[in-house]
Structure formats: structure tokens, C-alpha cells
Enzyme design. Structure first.
Site, PDB file in Angstrom:
ATOM      1  N   HIS A  89       0.824  -1.224   0.000  1.00 61.14           N
ATOM      2  CA  HIS A  89       0.000   0.000   0.000  1.00 61.14           C
ATOM      3  C   HIS A  89       0.857   1.273   0.000  1.00 61.14           C
ATOM      4  CE1 HIS A  89       0.341   0.375   4.514  1.00 61.14           C
ATOM      5  NE2 HIS A  89       0.244   1.632   4.207  1.00 61.14           N
TER       6      HIS A  89
ATOM      7  N   ASP B 158      -0.718  -7.274   1.704  1.00 64.15           N
ATOM      8  CA  ASP B 158      -0.014  -5.979   1.736  1.00 64.15           C
ATOM      9  C   ASP B 158       1.492  -6.228   1.882  1.00 64.15           C
ATOM     10  OD1 ASP B 158       0.415  -3.315   1.771  1.00 64.15           O
ATOM     11  OD2 ASP B 158      -0.367  -2.962   3.791  1.00 64.15           O
TER      12      ASP B 158
ATOM     13  N   GLY C 293       3.174   6.222   8.617  1.00 67.32           N
ATOM     14  CA  GLY C 293       4.596   6.413   8.266  1.00 67.32           C
ATOM     15  C   GLY C 293       5.461   5.237   8.692  1.00 67.32           C
TER      16      GLY C 293
ATOM     17  N   SER D 278       4.396   2.204   8.200  1.00 64.50           N
ATOM     18  CA  SER D 278       4.027   1.142   7.260  1.00 64.50           C
ATOM     19  C   SER D 278       5.228   0.618   6.495  1.00 64.50           C
ATOM     20  CB  SER D 278       3.011   1.669   6.256  1.00 64.50           C
ATOM     21  OG  SER D 278       1.764   1.734   6.870  1.00 64.50           O
TER      22      SER D 278
HETATM   23  C1  4AZ Z   1      -0.571   3.971   8.520  1.00 62.05           C
HETATM   24  O1  4AZ Z   1      -1.431   4.775   8.158  1.00 62.05           O
HETATM   25  C2  4AZ Z   1      -0.811   3.169   9.754  1.00 62.05           C
HETATM   26  N1  4AZ Z   1      -1.789   1.612  14.366  1.00 62.05           N
HETATM   27  C3  4AZ Z   1       0.103   2.206  10.110  1.00 62.05           C
HETATM   28  C4  4AZ Z   1      -0.114   1.472  11.257  1.00 62.05           C
HETATM   29  C5  4AZ Z   1      -1.221   1.697  12.021  1.00 62.05           C
HETATM   30  C6  4AZ Z   1      -2.137   2.664  11.680  1.00 62.05           C
HETATM   31  C7  4AZ Z   1      -1.929   3.404  10.522  1.00 62.05           C
HETATM   32  C8  4AZ Z   1      -1.408   0.861  13.258  1.00 62.05           C
HETATM   33  O2  4AZ Z   1       0.470   3.812   7.864  1.00 62.05           O
END
Ligand code: 4AZ
Length: 313
Positions: free
Chosen positions: A87, A133, A225, A227
Site C-alpha cells: 500500500h 499488503d 509512516g 508502514s
Molecule cells: C498507517 O497509516 C498506519 N496503528 C500504520 C499502522 C497503524 C495505523 C496506521 C497501526 O500507515
């Protein structure tokens, strides 16, 4: 007696060289963190509820920049491949991507970057459910693996009860209320793995390719961020080696009570990683127990130290 002393010194030099080589080959062993006594520990709250992390403790962590801005995290699989989340790369042109590695501070001057040659997102990535993902990035040139750049191990073990001591790292936001603060220093937080059925009760859209991790207390979590970054754990029976169990994927907000973070379950994608990397001509060599390498086992290093000890005694 004198002759033996001379021979002994003659033996010590090649042994020392062999040990030097053996130690540098350790950088090829996945999941090894380096002991760093200079590590500062302060209690500034960050990732969400975490602390600053030293890269020598998480040497597989990389930052993925887009047009020079932090986009996502990733992890080193070997000198050619970085693992991240699909993603992160929707509507992203791979030629604008740069990988930062071996650093825990994004403000470091004259940082070296790696460009991306090939971006492989999972063909069944579902951008609604965030199922599958996962993404692979092939670098334009290989990383020079060393003490701050070490691959993470992966494992086919899918039973979450096999793992303990799990941590997630990232340069993601450290608070969601008010102005979002993005740290320059890499952050780490310890989280617990949740049972899948319990998590799917809390988050009914969970697929079997996802796992959840969080803490009993609210406030400790990955966030926007983070991710693509790695969720790493030790095997219950081997605390010396780190394995990537998850990839930071999504969540409902960050750090909320009874709403754990959701991660891609890496053990479900080993075959995909092996097939894709082979197809791209740079095969990822998966070893079941990758903690000690083919090149020179940890036991051989210990043995060399023992011989050195006998010779110097
Ligand atoms: C994001 O938006 C995101 N709390 C990554 C992890 C989590 C929430 C949002 C987990 O990249």
C-alpha cells in the site's frame, strides 16, 4: 622452546586474519544485532509510546523516501532485496524512490542512498481490505552489508505462540492528536502478538494473511509512516536471532485500547518471495534455520577463539 614460540606467533597471525574474515562474514547472517554499549536510552515518547532506537540494534531497518520525503519503512532481506508493504507504492513511480540504510537519524548530512531497480507489489493486493499488503524492492546495486546493515531472517513458522519479545521500528508519526510529529530519530516499541480469533473479533475485517500486535495499555503502537517496517521477534527457543514476523500494514487509529496494529503475516509469503526474487534473476536463498550461515558456523568461530586462547596461553 624458542622454535615453538616462533611457530606459535606464526600461527596466530593467520588465525587472527581468519577470525577477522569470519566476523565480517557474520554480517551475512540474518537477524543478528550488534552489541552497542554507547546506546543512549532516554524516555522520550515516540513511534507511539516508544523510545529512540539505535540502528545497530535494528540493522535491517531501512527508510524508503519518495522525492526526498519519508514514505515508508522496509527491511533488508539480503544485499539485493528490501521487503515492504504494497500500500506504500500506490501511484508511486519507482524512479523517485531512494532507500536509506545503516542510519537511525534522518537528519544525518551526506547520507548515501540506494535507487530502486524493480518494484514488485503483490498482484493480489487488495487496496480496500489491505489483504496481501507486501512488496519487494530490488536495488540498483547491492548493499555493502556490514555492522549497521544486516538482513533480517524470515521463518515459515506460522504459529504465533512460537514467538516472544516482539518489537516494531519506524520513523512514523509519534502522536496523532494536534500537530502530527514525525521524528528524525528511528523509534522502537515493544508489542505483544494477539491471537488471531481474538483480533478478528476486535477487527472483523481481518484476513488470515494478517496478524495483530499491540499492548494491554493504550498508547503503544505503530502509526502513520511506520508502514512497510518490520515487526521482529525472537523464537522462544533462540533468543540470539531476530525474525521478521510481520510488516506494518494498517490499524484503526494508533495506540487505542483494544485496537491493536495490523501486520502482514510474513510466513504466508515465503514462497511468493522465493518465486519473485528468482524470477527477477536475484534469488533469495531461504534457509530454514538461517541463524548460522553456510559460510562459517558460529561454532567454528567459537572454535577459532578457543584455538587462539590455547596459543596465547
Ligand atoms: C498507517 O497509516 C498506519 N496503528 C500504520 C499502522 C497503524 C495505523 C496506521 C497501526 O500507515
Amino acid at each position: 622452546m624458542k622454535r615453538w614460540k616462533g611457530r606459535r606467533t606464526g600461527l596466530l597471525l593467520p588465525l587472527a586474519l581468519l577470525l577477522f574474515w569470519a566476523h565480517s562474514s557474520l554480517a551475512w547472517i540474518c537477524g543478528q544485532e550488534m552489541q552497542d554499549r554507547s546506546q543512549q536510552q532516554n524516555n522520550v515518547s515516540a513511534i507511539m509510546g516508544g523510545k529512540p532506537a539505535n540502528i545497530s540494534k535494528f540493522p535491517w531497518h531501512v527508510g524508503i523516501m519518495n522525492h526526498g520525503y519519508h514514505l515508508c519503512g522496509g527491511s533488508i532481506l539480503n544485499e539485493w532485496w528490501v521487503l515492504s508493504a504494497s500500500h506504500c507504492f500506490e501511484q508511486i513511480n519507482k524512479s523517485n524512490l531512494e532507500i536509506i540504510y545503516g542510519r537511525d537519524d534522518l537528519s544525518t548530512k551526506n547520507m548515501t542512498y540506494q535507487k530502486v531497480d524493480k518494484l514488485i507489489v503483490h498482484p493480489k493486493f487488495d487496496d480496500w481490505l489491505l489483504d496481501n499488503d507486501i512488496a519487494l524492492l530490488l536495488l540498483k546495486s547491492p548493499l555493502n552489508l556490514s555492522i549497521n546493515k544486516i538482513p533480517i531472517c524470515v521463518s515459515e513458522l506460522s504459529d504465533l505462540r512460537s514467538w516472544k519479545n516482539c518489537w516494531v521500528t519506524g520513523w512514523g508519526v509519534t502522536n496523532v492528536s494536534g500537530i502530527k510529529i514525525q521524528p528524525e530519530k528511528l523509534q522502537k516499541v515493544q508489542v505483544d502478538l494477539y491471537r488471531w480469533d481474538w483480533c478478528s473479533y476486535l477487527l472483523p475485517v481481518l484476513t488470515k494473511n494478517m496478524l495483530c500486535a499491540g499492548t494491554q495499555d493504550a498508547g503503544k503502537d505503530a502509526c502513520q509512516g511506520d508502514s512497510g517496517g518490520a515487526l521482529v521477534c525472537n523464537k522462544k527457543r533462540n533468543i540470539a536471532t531476530w525474525y521478521q514476523v510481520g510488516i506494518v500494514s494498517w490499524g484503526i487509529g494508533c495506540g487505542k485500547k483494544n485496537l491493536p496494529g495490523v501486520y502482514t503475516k510474513v510466513s504466508h509469503y515465503l514462497n511468493w518471495i522465493i518465486n519473485q526474487t528468482a524470477k527477477a534473476g536475484k534469488p533469495y536463498m531461504y534457509e530454514q534455520n538461517s541463524a548460522c550461515p553456510l559460510v562459517l558456523s558460529c561454532w567454528a568461530i567459537l572454535f577459532l577463539y578457543f584455538v587462539m586462547f590455547l596459543l596465547t596461553w
